[in-house]
Design an enzyme around this catalytic site. Structure first.
Site, PDB file in Angstrom:
ATOM      1  N   PHE A 160       0.830  -1.205   0.000  1.00  0.00           N
ATOM      2  CA  PHE A 160       0.000   0.000   0.000  1.00  0.00           C
ATOM      3  C   PHE A 160       0.869   1.261   0.000  1.00  0.00           C
ATOM      4  O   PHE A 160       0.521   2.262   0.636  1.00  0.00           O
ATOM      5  CB  PHE A 160      -0.957   0.052   1.193  1.00  0.00           C
ATOM      6  N   GLU A 246       1.167  14.731   9.014  1.00  0.00           N
ATOM      7  CA  GLU A 246       0.496  13.874   8.043  1.00  0.00           C
ATOM      8  C   GLU A 246      -1.021  13.941   8.221  1.00  0.00           C
ATOM      9  O   GLU A 246      -1.780  14.051   7.247  1.00  0.00           O
ATOM     10  CB  GLU A 246       0.969  12.432   8.205  1.00  0.00           C
ATOM     11  N   ARG A 272     -31.294  22.099 -11.196  1.00  0.00           N
ATOM     12  CA  ARG A 272     -32.065  20.903 -11.529  1.00  0.00           C
ATOM     13  C   ARG A 272     -33.524  21.095 -11.119  1.00  0.00           C
ATOM     14  O   ARG A 272     -33.820  21.569 -10.010  1.00  0.00           O
ATOM     15  CB  ARG A 272     -31.476  19.697 -10.790  1.00  0.00           C
ATOM     16  N   GLY A 343     -29.165  12.382  -7.469  1.00  0.00           N
ATOM     17  CA  GLY A 343     -29.980  11.324  -8.056  1.00  0.00           C
ATOM     18  C   GLY A 343     -29.129  10.431  -8.956  1.00  0.00           C
ATOM     19  O   GLY A 343     -27.953  10.179  -8.693  1.00  0.00           O
ATOM     20  N   GLY A 344     -29.713   9.962 -10.041  1.00  0.00           N
ATOM     21  CA  GLY A 344     -29.011   9.055 -10.957  1.00  0.00           C
ATOM     22  C   GLY A 344     -27.740   9.645 -11.526  1.00  0.00           C
ATOM     23  O   GLY A 344     -26.767   8.920 -11.786  1.00  0.00           O
ATOM     24  N   GLU A 371     -10.728   4.485  13.934  1.00  0.00           N
ATOM     25  CA  GLU A 371     -10.716   3.781  15.215  1.00  0.00           C
ATOM     26  C   GLU A 371      -9.419   4.052  15.988  1.00  0.00           C
ATOM     27  O   GLU A 371      -9.436   4.241  17.210  1.00  0.00           O
ATOM     28  CB  GLU A 371     -10.899   2.278  14.974  1.00  0.00           C
TER      29      GLU A 371
END
Length: 383
Positions: A160, A246, A272, A343-344, A371
């Site tokens: 990673f 960091e 919209r 929405g979509g 955590e």
């Protein structure tokens, strides 16, 4: 609302420089970088030469010697506006991790050897802590380094690792004395062409596709003593002491991205139409926007205070942990709600909200999981 952290005219002039750079060097290419799953490294040389990162490098090594974190905030905000988060993560990796370690821990000889190359963008750095069996718990590191004459022999595996494919210089955490407990770890700088330094596969992630992430392998890599970073046996302490910077970087990116996507979503809701009127005319939509706007304003005040505390040298590990978990979780929540309001269309990758949603998911994991951040805070409270 007026921000706690005021930007000066110099910061706003710098913003214009960053904005022009991103428009010229990043926006036209960022989609192709995501498709290629690798950013053209030439952009980092251009970024360094334009002062987009590495400002804190002292003048004698080719930098500006500017340590004011507000300039980093400007970069985070402008990168979020153009939704170039893969690029932004690599910039943060240099400024908030690799350079932070080198500036604090490198000897004068090491500074002369490495910093000018960061200042002109010819070297990209990476930090290799995480292993298949050691993530947030750094004491589980199994990579080892043993003395051999005046050198060290490094063996192990990391995973990673952000910028693991393109990195020319990697800061590696290794165990140098298994019986010494927390004082048995040391940091080493591994350079690109050292025999035995191997790169594994480029990992395929759910988000940040342009930001290369890799496995790294070290097979009897001979490390000269001149490449030991900091003090032998104090690697774990060095890692812990650099975590606040960091985590502030993660918080800065989180609030900037959440704000940028919220602003786009609010405008979408104004434009919209549904049931013959703009979405924003619906009470539920207004309430959603009102809640997010309030959360962002409150969170921004905390981040502003954190930046000012960092500038003054008073940002504590606990406060950095508070900001990191809260901002990254808030970012995740806000982007999820913004998807819903789209929405979509919010599910379509051509919309910035969809890409940012995928890129955002890692924020609550790297730099210390939510955590672990709560555990850091809880231990402080239990003293």
């Amino acid at each position: 609302m007026q921000r706690v952290m005021n930007y000066t005219d110099e910061h706003e002039l710098y913003r214009e420089t960053v904005r022009a750079f991103l428009e010229r060097e990043v926006e036209p290419y960022k989609d192709q970088w995501d498709l290629d799953r690798l950013i053209d490294r030439k952009v980092y040389a251009a970024a360094a030469n334009s002062g987009i990162y590495g400002l804190q490098i002292p003048e004698q090594y080719g930098g500006s010697g500017e340590s004011d974190y507000r300039y980093r905030m400007v970069v985070c905000e402008e990168v979020a506006q153009v939704n170039a988060l893969s690029f932004g993560v690599t910039v943060s990796l240099q400024d908030d991790l690799v350079l932070h370690y080198l500036l604090d821990l490198a000897t004068e000889e090491q500074r002369r050897r490495w910093l000018p190359q960061f200042a002109d963008g010819t070297v990209i750095g990476a930090l290799a802590m995480t292993e298949p069996g050691a993530g947030s718990d750094l004491r589980g590191i199994k990579t080892t380094a043993r003395r051999d004459g005046g050198d060290w022999i490094l063996n192990g595996q990391k995973t990673f690792i952000s910028s693991g494919i393109m990195a020319d210089l990697v800061i590696v955490a290794a165990c140098t004395d298994r019986d010494a407990g927390s004082r048995g770890f040391t940091l080493f700088v591994v350079e690109r062409d050292m025999p035995g330094f191997l790169r594994g596969r480029k990992l395929e992630k759910m988000g940040l596709p342009g930001q290369d992430t890799a496995e790294l392998f070290f097979e009897d890599v001979r490390i000269p003593a001149a490449n030991l970073l900091g003090e032998e046996g104090r690697g774990l302490q060095h890692l812990m002491s650099h975590l606040p910077r960091e985590r502030l970087g993660v918080s800065a990116s989180a609030i900037a991205t959440a704000r940028a996507i919220f602003d786009r979503t609010a405008e979408y809701c104004r434009q919209r139409r549904a049931y013959g009127r703009p979405l924003v005319d619906l009470q539920h939509v207004r309430f959603e926007l009102a809640e997010m706007s309030t959360q962002l304003d409150v969170a921004t005040a905390f981040i502003d205070q954190s930046v000012l505390a960092y500038n003054s040298g008073t940002l504590t590990a606990t406060d950095a942990a508070k900001g990191k978990w809260f901002m990254s979780e808030l970012q995740k929540t806000i982007l999820d709600r913004c998807i819903q309001l789209h929405g979509g269309y919010g599910y379509m990758m051509e919309y910035p909200v969809a890409r940012a949603y995928l890129d955002t998911r890692i924020q609550t994991i790297y730099g210390g999981t939510t955590e672990v951040m709560k555990e850091v805070i809880g231990r402080e409270l239990s003293r």
